[in-house]
Design a protein around this motif. Structure first.
Motif, short mmCIF file in Angstrom:
data_model
loop_
_atom_site.label_atom_id
_atom_site.label_comp_id
_atom_site.label_asym_id
_atom_site.label_seq_id
_atom_site.Cartn_x
_atom_site.Cartn_y
_atom_site.Cartn_z
N VAL A 178 21.22 59.19 -43.94
CA VAL A 178 22.18 60.13 -43.33
C VAL A 178 23.20 59.36 -42.49
CG1 VAL A 178 22.43 62.02 -41.67
CG2 VAL A 178 20.56 62.06 -43.34
N PHE A 179 22.71 58.40 -41.71
CA PHE A 179 23.63 57.60 -40.90
C PHE A 179 24.52 56.73 -41.79
CE2 PHE A 179 20.12 58.09 -37.68
CZ PHE A 179 20.81 59.01 -36.91
N TRP A 180 23.96 56.23 -42.89
CA TRP A 180 24.76 55.46 -43.85
C TRP A 180 25.87 56.33 -44.43
CZ3 TRP A 180 26.21 50.96 -45.69
CH2 TRP A 180 26.67 50.84 -46.99
N MET A 181 25.56 57.57 -44.77
CA MET A 181 26.55 58.51 -45.29
C MET A 181 27.69 58.70 -44.29
SD MET A 181 26.00 62.59 -46.01
CE MET A 181 25.65 62.85 -44.25
N ILE A 182 27.32 58.90 -43.01
CA ILE A 182 28.33 59.09 -41.98
C ILE A 182 29.17 57.82 -41.81
CG2 ILE A 182 28.69 59.49 -39.50
CD1 ILE A 182 26.11 61.18 -39.57
N HIS A 183 28.52 56.67 -41.88
CA HIS A 183 29.20 55.40 -41.63
C HIS A 183 30.23 55.09 -42.71
CE1 HIS A 183 29.30 51.89 -39.05
NE2 HIS A 183 29.39 51.12 -40.12
N ILE A 184 29.89 55.33 -43.98
CA ILE A 184 30.83 55.00 -45.05
C ILE A 184 31.67 56.20 -45.47
CG2 ILE A 184 29.31 53.19 -45.91
CD1 ILE A 184 28.56 55.05 -48.23
N MET A 185 31.41 57.36 -44.85
CA MET A 185 32.20 58.57 -45.08
C MET A 185 32.14 59.05 -46.53
SD MET A 185 35.55 57.67 -42.73
CE MET A 185 36.18 59.34 -42.75
N ASP A 186 31.07 58.73 -47.22
CA ASP A 186 30.85 59.24 -48.57
C ASP A 186 29.81 60.35 -48.46
OD1 ASP A 186 30.37 59.79 -51.20
OD2 ASP A 186 29.97 57.73 -51.82
N TYR A 187 30.29 61.59 -48.37
CA TYR A 187 29.39 62.70 -48.07
C TYR A 187 28.79 63.35 -49.31
CZ TYR A 187 31.65 62.12 -43.57
OH TYR A 187 32.12 61.58 -42.39
N LYS A 189 27.88 61.21 -52.80
CA LYS A 189 26.98 60.26 -53.47
C LYS A 189 26.36 59.24 -52.52
CE LYS A 189 29.35 60.61 -57.92
NZ LYS A 189 30.05 59.86 -59.01
N ARG A 190 26.99 59.03 -51.37
CA ARG A 190 26.47 58.12 -50.34
C ARG A 190 26.32 56.68 -50.84
NH1 ARG A 190 21.58 61.63 -47.48
NH2 ARG A 190 22.67 63.64 -47.45
N GLU A 191 27.25 56.22 -51.64
CA GLU A 191 27.11 54.87 -52.17
C GLU A 191 28.40 54.07 -52.19
OE1 GLU A 191 25.49 55.66 -56.00
OE2 GLU A 191 27.41 56.19 -56.90
N SER A 192 29.54 54.70 -51.91
CA SER A 192 30.81 53.99 -52.03
C SER A 192 31.54 53.96 -50.69
CB SER A 192 31.70 54.65 -53.08
OG SER A 192 32.99 54.08 -53.08
#
Length: 244
Positions: A178-187, A189-192
């Protein structure tokens, strides 16, 4: 200049909120236990498996596979050794001694996951995954999802083709994700971290920095530097008077 100052103020406010999210999410990812995130604490040391004295000859392996073989590997799988053959239609597994075909079904996936899990808890669920999600990311499908009933809800993702454990997921990893999603702003797929939203924000930050420099230089006057320029001027005047 008024327009730049106004835009700088409001853009800075909006991007400042994003800076807070970046700082908070980055700090939380750093604070979470990396071993729990990766699931390393749940890995059981593999039991030693003795290579059979007599394995199936390669000629018979080719006959049992019945297709052209592009690569062949002899490897332990559970408590036995198997041949893993790559063919034009996919990976095939056969018993290294008997040549019997092997399939990674729910029962075998459960046994392999249990042998790989260091905890004493039982399996909570076994599911065959055919469509990707945030847990599977870009892992080759289909695969088996085996979840255990431990506090971390440790989940092993096993390849249906080879039986290998591809990834481990835990509750700590899910929080980290979840924090990774917020950090990279990919809401989604959470991978790019190379997508239009973050590129737009990065462009805004670049503009904010440039406009800030413009406003910085415009805000200063020569008198603001008098505590530096006046001593220098007096020193030069003193040197010049001595030379006369």
């Amino acid at each position: 200049m008024f327009l730049i100052r106004t835009l700088h103020k409001w853009v800075g406010l909006i991007l400042g909120l994003q800076f807070i999210l970046w700082s908070f999410s980055g700090a939380m990812m750093a604070l979470l236990d990396t071993d729990k995130v990766s699931g390393a604490t749940s890995v059981r040391e593999p039991a030693a498996v003795v290579i059979p004295a007599a394995v199936l000859p390669l000629g018979q392996v080719a006959e049992r596979i019945g297709q052209p073989i592009t690569s062949l590997r002899l490897k332990p799988l559970g408590s036995a050794y198997v041949y893993q053959a790559a063919t034009p239609t996919g990976v095939r597994l056969i018993d290294a001694v008997t040549g019997a075909p092997l399939a990674i079904d729910a029962g075998r996936a459960s046994a392999l996951a249990t042998a790989d899990f260091s905890g004493a808890q039982a399996i909570a669920s076994v599911r065959r995954i055919t469509e990707g999600d945030v847990e599977t990311r870009k892992l080759p499908l289909p695969l088996w999802r085996v979840e255990f009933a431990d506090p971390e809800k440790t989940t092993l993702l096993l390849s249906e083709a080879t039986g290998e454990v591809l990834e481990r997921r835990t509750e700590t990893w899910r929080l980290w994700d979840v924090f990774w999603m917020i950090h990279i702003m990919d809401y989604t797929k959470r991978e790019s971290f190379n997508h239009p939203l973050i590129i737009t924000v990065a462009t805004g930050i670049l503009w904010l920095a440039i406009s800030g420099l413009i406003l910085l230089f415009r805000a200063f006057r020569p008198s603001d530097f008098s505590y530096v320029t006046e001593p220098v001027a007096r020193t030069r005047a003193a040197i010049a008077s001595r030379r006369r």
